[in-house]
Structures are given as structure tokens and as C-alpha cells.
Design a protein around this motif. Structure first.
Motif, PDB file in Angstrom:
ATOM      1  N   GLY A 152       0.770  -1.085   0.029  1.00  0.00           N
ATOM      2  CA  GLY A 152       0.088   0.022   0.020  1.00  0.00           C
ATOM      3  C   GLY A 152       1.022   1.218  -0.060  1.00  0.00           C
ATOM      4  O   GLY A 152       2.085   1.089   0.435  1.00  0.00           O
ATOM      5  N   LEU A 153       0.239   2.413  -0.157  1.00  0.00           N
ATOM      6  CA  LEU A 153       1.010   3.517  -0.318  1.00  0.00           C
ATOM      7  C   LEU A 153       1.374   4.077   0.987  1.00  0.00           C
ATOM      8  O   LEU A 153       0.797   4.115   2.062  1.00  0.00           O
ATOM      9  CB  LEU A 153       0.128   4.670  -0.818  1.00  0.00           C
ATOM     10  CG  LEU A 153       0.711   6.034  -1.175  1.00  0.00           C
ATOM     11  CD1 LEU A 153       1.898   5.946  -2.073  1.00  0.00           C
ATOM     12  CD2 LEU A 153      -0.259   7.153  -1.551  1.00  0.00           C
ATOM     13  N   PRO A 154       2.595   4.307   1.416  1.00  0.00           N
ATOM     14  CA  PRO A 154       3.104   4.707   2.760  1.00  0.00           C
ATOM     15  C   PRO A 154       2.545   6.032   3.069  1.00  0.00           C
ATOM     16  O   PRO A 154       2.052   6.955   1.963  1.00  0.00           O
ATOM     17  CB  PRO A 154       4.666   4.978   2.558  1.00  0.00           C
ATOM     18  CG  PRO A 154       5.170   4.055   1.415  1.00  0.00           C
ATOM     19  CD  PRO A 154       3.803   4.292   0.433  1.00  0.00           C
ATOM     20  N   ILE A 155       2.215   6.306   4.368  1.00  0.00           N
ATOM     21  CA  ILE A 155       1.386   7.576   4.691  1.00  0.00           C
ATOM     22  C   ILE A 155       2.244   8.565   4.382  1.00  0.00           C
ATOM     23  O   ILE A 155       1.665   9.704   4.091  1.00  0.00           O
ATOM     24  CB  ILE A 155       1.441   7.448   6.471  1.00  0.00           C
ATOM     25  CG1 ILE A 155       0.448   8.442   6.755  1.00  0.00           C
ATOM     26  CG2 ILE A 155       2.327   7.065   7.271  1.00  0.00           C
ATOM     27  CD1 ILE A 155      -0.168   8.401   8.234  1.00  0.00           C
ATOM     28  N   PRO A 156       3.571   8.949   4.540  1.00  0.00           N
ATOM     29  CA  PRO A 156       4.410  10.059   3.933  1.00  0.00           C
ATOM     30  C   PRO A 156       4.046  10.170   2.530  1.00  0.00           C
ATOM     31  O   PRO A 156       3.750  11.618   2.539  1.00  0.00           O
ATOM     32  CB  PRO A 156       5.897   9.995   4.261  1.00  0.00           C
ATOM     33  CG  PRO A 156       5.904   8.719   5.462  1.00  0.00           C
ATOM     34  CD  PRO A 156       4.711   7.893   4.944  1.00  0.00           C
TER      35      PRO A 156
END
Length: 271
Positions: A152-156
Motif C-alpha cells: 500500500g502507499l506509505p503514509i508519508p
């Protein structure tokens, strides 16, 4: 003579104790160094929230980018100094929730969603919730996910996407439907964080290893373009990365082994 030997032994023991104390001192300092950068990241997130409540969105975006830089540095320093710890990992996750979860959620709410009422609050909270779930899943699967991919896309990355959207709307007029565009955009990136789409980290990329000079030149060119026209380039770069990873995943799905199917693999091992 015996007294002289005893005194010499006491002096040697005292010297060894002092040397051990001085040897341990740098280790303590290096332990605090990566956590200092993590704390600076958290401070940037807190400052971004304060600035967003005052309507200073450009400044909030810039200081949040600085927080992202601090976040990328703390882990590298911990690995270089050999001071990785479970405490550091948990502290980093808490900091990321504030800087890349809470701060962007406040920014998008005050910038776009105040006129949407409860729906605006729900959309902003959805982003924060998905960011927290993303970090919790990362901590739970930290020893399972391959280092060259993100689950999944990292939160940063999601926070930078929010920053890019805010910056581009500061530069261009999106018209009367701007708030609805923002709502769809935020929901899209919130769902990307909790998805199973593999996003490349480029840590073990063969192309990067074989073409280091070209990659370095490209990075320098990107930095110059961001420095010159940051209001557009941040949005363009994060959009290109996200769409590129998604398109690559679609076209390589048939030839690529599923990366995150651990439950099936665990069941096969048990049988």
C-alpha cells in the motif's frame, strides 16, 4: 612490594571503569540522535496543524515537507549508527500519525471541507483512520514485506499527495467544484494506503545500481525543478509515482508472484 601491586591493581581497575564509561557515552548520544530527528518530524506536524488553523496553508505545506525530510533521515541514522530499537520504531510510528496523518487531515478540513458539514469531517477522519491503519499494518508485517516494495502507499507519500493538491490549488483556480474534487482525491489516497497494491521503494532496484550517475542526475534535475516551481512539481511527481506503480502492477500482474499472500503460504507450510 605487595602493597605496590595492590595499589597498581586498584589504579588499573579505576582506569578501566573510566574508559568503559567514556566508551558508553557515545553510544548513548547516537541512540538519542535518530530519535531527535523523529521528534523534529513530530514538531513539524504540530506546527503545520497550528498554521492550518490560521489559514497559512503554504507555510504548513512547506514545514510538513521538512518533516518528511526529517522522517527519511532518522531511520538511516539509526541504521548507520547501529541504534535501531523497538522503541525507535514505535516512536517513529506515533510521530508519523501526527505529522502525516493528523496534520494533513486538519489541513484538508480547514482548506476544503468546512462548508461540507459532517461529510467534510468524515472525509478528513477517513484519511486519518486509513493512515493509522497503514502504520499499524506496517508494524505488524515489518518482517514479512520485501524491502523493495511497500504494501500500500506509505503514509508519508499520501501526505505529500495532500500537500501537492493544496499547493496546486493555491496556484490554479479549480472553480466552484474544487471541494468535491478534493473529497474524491482524499478518499482515493486514503484507500491507497490500506490497499495491497505494491509500491516500489527502489531499495534493491537493478536499474538504480547499474545507472547510478543517471539516477543521481535525474534526482538533481527533479530537485531543481521542485525548487523553482514547487507549487506544481510536488503534485506532478507524486501523481507520476502513484500512477506509474499502479500501471506497472496492472501489466505485470500475470507474471509476478503475489507479494503479500502470507496467509496462503503459512497454510501451505503448516500442511
Amino acid at each position: 612490594m605487595k602493597k605496590f601491586v595492590v595499589v597498581k591493581q586498584l589504579l588499573d581497575a579505576t582506569m578501566r571503569n573510566h574508559m568503559n564509561k567514556y566508551d558508553a557515552q557515545p553510544h548513548r548520544l547516537t541512540f538519542f540522535l535518530p530519535n531527535t530527528f523523529t521528534a523534529l518530524n513530530m514538531g513539524c506536524g504540530f506546527a503545520a496543524i497550528i498554521m492550518a488553523t490560521k489559514g497559512l496553508y503554504y507555510g504548513a505545506c512547506m514545514i510538513l515537507i521538512l518533516g518528511a525530510i526529517f522522517d527519511s533521515v532518522d531511520g538511516r541514522i539509526a541504521r548507520l549508527t547501529g541504534t535501531q530499537s523497538e522503541f525507535g520504531e514505535q516512536f517513529d510510528s506515533i510521530s508519523d500519525v501526527i505529522s502525516f496523518g493528523m496534520a494533513p487531515a486538519f489541513m484538508i478540513y480547514f482548506k476544503y471541507f468546512q462548508d461540507l458539514g459532517r461529510a467534510g469531517m468524515i472525509i478528513s477522519f477517513l484519511y486519518l483512520l486509513c493512515g493509522a491503519l497503514r502504520l499499524a499494518r506496517f508494524n505488524a508485517n515489518i518482517n514479512k514485506v520485501p524491502s523493495n516494495y511497500f504494501q500500500g502507499l506509505p503514509i508519508p507519500g499520501a501526505a505529500i499527495a495532500i500537500i501537492g493538491f493544496i499547493m496546486v490549488t493555491l496556484e490554479f483556480d479549480f472553480g466552484m467544484y474544487r471541494n468535491y474534487y478534493a473529497a474524491a482525491y482524499v478518499v482515493f489516497y486514503a484507500l491507497l494506503m490500506i490497499s495491497n497494491i505494491p509500491f516500489n521503494s527502489f531499495k534493491n532496484s537493478d536499474y538504480v545500481r547499474k545507472n547510478r550517475r543517471k539516477v543521481l542526475a535525474l534526482i538533481l534535475l527533479i530537485l531543481v525543478m521542485v525548487f523553482i516551481y514547487e507549487k506544481l512539481m510536488i503534485f506532478v511527481l507524486i501523481s507520476a509515482y502513484v500512477l506509474g506503480c499502479m500501471v506497472y502492477n496492472i501489466f505485470s500482474k500475470d507474471t509476478k508472484v503475489e507479494i503479500f499472500d502470507w496467509e496462503d503460504n503459512d497454510e501451505e507450510n503448516e500442511s
